[in-house]
Design a protein around this motif. Sequence first.
Motif, PDB file in Angstrom:
ATOM      1  N   LEU A 140     -31.417  20.165  53.566  1.00 32.83           N
ATOM      2  CA  LEU A 140     -31.094  19.088  52.631  1.00 32.83           C
ATOM      3  C   LEU A 140     -30.272  17.974  53.277  1.00 32.83           C
ATOM      4  O   LEU A 140     -30.360  16.818  52.878  1.00 32.83           O
ATOM      5  N   CYS A 141     -29.473  18.315  54.279  1.00 35.88           N
ATOM      6  CA  CYS A 141     -28.674  17.295  54.969  1.00 35.88           C
ATOM      7  C   CYS A 141     -29.585  16.274  55.643  1.00 35.88           C
ATOM      8  O   CYS A 141     -29.478  15.068  55.422  1.00 35.88           O
ATOM      9  N   ASP A 142     -30.488  16.768  56.464  1.00 38.99           N
ATOM     10  CA  ASP A 142     -31.413  15.918  57.212  1.00 38.99           C
ATOM     11  C   ASP A 142     -32.315  15.142  56.234  1.00 38.99           C
ATOM     12  O   ASP A 142     -32.571  13.942  56.399  1.00 38.99           O
ATOM     13  N   TYR A 143     -32.784  15.837  55.220  1.00 38.75           N
ATOM     14  CA  TYR A 143     -33.683  15.253  54.216  1.00 38.75           C
ATOM     15  C   TYR A 143     -33.002  14.089  53.494  1.00 38.75           C
ATOM     16  O   TYR A 143     -33.563  13.007  53.336  1.00 38.75           O
ATOM     17  N   THR A 144     -31.772  14.322  53.083  1.00 39.64           N
ATOM     18  CA  THR A 144     -30.989  13.286  52.381  1.00 39.64           C
ATOM     19  C   THR A 144     -30.742  12.103  53.314  1.00 39.64           C
ATOM     20  O   THR A 144     -30.877  10.939  52.914  1.00 39.64           O
ATOM     21  N   TYR A 145     -30.400  12.400  54.545  1.00 39.18           N
ATOM     22  CA  TYR A 145     -30.084  11.342  55.516  1.00 39.18           C
ATOM     23  C   TYR A 145     -31.308  10.462  55.766  1.00 39.18           C
ATOM     24  O   TYR A 145     -31.231   9.236  55.753  1.00 39.18           O
ATOM     25  N   TYR A 146     -32.459  11.108  55.970  1.00 42.95           N
ATOM     26  CA  TYR A 146     -33.683  10.350  56.236  1.00 42.95           C
ATOM     27  C   TYR A 146     -33.992   9.402  55.070  1.00 42.95           C
ATOM     28  O   TYR A 146     -34.273   8.217  55.271  1.00 42.95           O
ATOM     29  N   MET A 147     -33.927   9.940  53.868  1.00 43.20           N
ATOM     30  CA  MET A 147     -34.231   9.110  52.690  1.00 43.20           C
ATOM     31  C   MET A 147     -33.258   7.943  52.573  1.00 43.20           C
ATOM     32  O   MET A 147     -33.628   6.827  52.240  1.00 43.20           O
ATOM     33  N   SER A 148     -32.000   8.210  52.838  1.00 46.57           N
ATOM     34  CA  SER A 148     -30.969   7.189  52.724  1.00 46.57           C
ATOM     35  C   SER A 148     -31.145   6.109  53.794  1.00 46.57           C
ATOM     36  O   SER A 148     -31.006   4.906  53.526  1.00 46.57           O
ATOM     37  N   LEU A 149     -31.473   6.523  55.015  1.00 43.91           N
ATOM     38  CA  LEU A 149     -31.729   5.568  56.093  1.00 43.91           C
ATOM     39  C   LEU A 149     -32.924   4.685  55.748  1.00 43.91           C
ATOM     40  O   LEU A 149     -32.921   3.478  55.987  1.00 43.91           O
ATOM     41  N   TYR A 150     -33.939   5.292  55.153  1.00 45.79           N
ATOM     42  CA  TYR A 150     -35.135   4.544  54.758  1.00 45.79           C
ATOM     43  C   TYR A 150     -34.794   3.525  53.670  1.00 45.79           C
ATOM     44  O   TYR A 150     -35.118   2.343  53.776  1.00 45.79           O
ATOM     45  N   LEU A 151     -34.097   3.991  52.645  1.00 48.96           N
ATOM     46  CA  LEU A 151     -33.770   3.122  51.510  1.00 48.96           C
ATOM     47  C   LEU A 151     -32.777   2.030  51.890  1.00 48.96           C
ATOM     48  O   LEU A 151     -32.822   0.921  51.364  1.00 48.96           O
ATOM     49  N   GLY A 152     -31.853   2.355  52.790  1.00 50.37           N
ATOM     50  CA  GLY A 152     -30.777   1.423  53.131  1.00 50.37           C
ATOM     51  C   GLY A 152     -31.007   0.656  54.414  1.00 50.37           C
ATOM     52  O   GLY A 152     -30.077   0.049  54.937  1.00 50.37           O
ATOM     53  N   HIS A 153     -32.254   0.682  54.935  1.00 51.35           N
ATOM     54  CA  HIS A 153     -32.571  -0.033  56.179  1.00 51.35           C
ATOM     55  C   HIS A 153     -31.580   0.335  57.285  1.00 51.35           C
ATOM     56  O   HIS A 153     -31.090  -0.522  58.016  1.00 51.35           O
ATOM     57  N   GLY A 154     -31.246   1.638  57.356  1.00 53.04           N
ATOM     58  CA  GLY A 154     -30.404   2.124  58.451  1.00 53.04           C
ATOM     59  C   GLY A 154     -28.904   2.032  58.210  1.00 53.04           C
ATOM     60  O   GLY A 154     -28.120   2.485  59.037  1.00 53.04           O
TER      61      GLY A 154
END
Length: 219
Positions: free
Chosen positions: A146-160
């Motif tokens: 869930l850590c990696d999953y959450t991070y990936y989604m957040s990076l995608y949504l927040g343009h890094g």
Amino acid sequence: MANKKVIVTGFEPFGEHAVNSSWVAVQELERLGLDEAVELYVCEVPVEYQAVQRLLPSLWKEHQPKLVVHVGVSGLATTVTLEQCGHNKGYKRLDNCSFCPASQCCMENGPDCINSVLDMDAVCKSITDSDIGVTVSVSKDAGRYLCDYTYYMSLYLGHGRSAFVHVPPLGKPYSSQDLGRALQAIVQEMLKMLELDRSEDEHKHSKHCSHENQHQHDH
């Protein structure tokens, strides 16, 4: 009126983590605060893939944060660990609802890996130099849960414009106060770097660019 909004999240308990040190650390950070120009919003994230899929877009959209920092616990961590990137594939582990994505990935057709705009090595060096009594390191593998999953989604949504920090379980070796203090220093350093990048970008643009919408160059 605060002119910068930062969201910091921790996770709920799961597996052998009856108390999740990530959420304890985030609550400690909330108690300490950042500085008065920064509005800090904290929330506890369920250890569920589908809940994360629902929660993250609303966090980014409603709050329009300057930065989102997710904090998670790792039973293997002995340092406070800054994660540089999030991964799209390899999610086989069941969550708190005994669910895992059928595709085993975050986003169909998404890039395999997304990097944070923040240079975690530079953040780590700065925190280490400031000698806050907590060891900080950098990693490029947030663990495909869930850590990696959450991070990936957040990076995608927040343009890094997102970061992920792994913390050890409480007392192994750090107290909640240690972790809160480390998070405070880390988030402040990240904000400083984002400000610096922006002023450099604006400086560059003021010299070379006559476009209107200059602020859109980073999307």
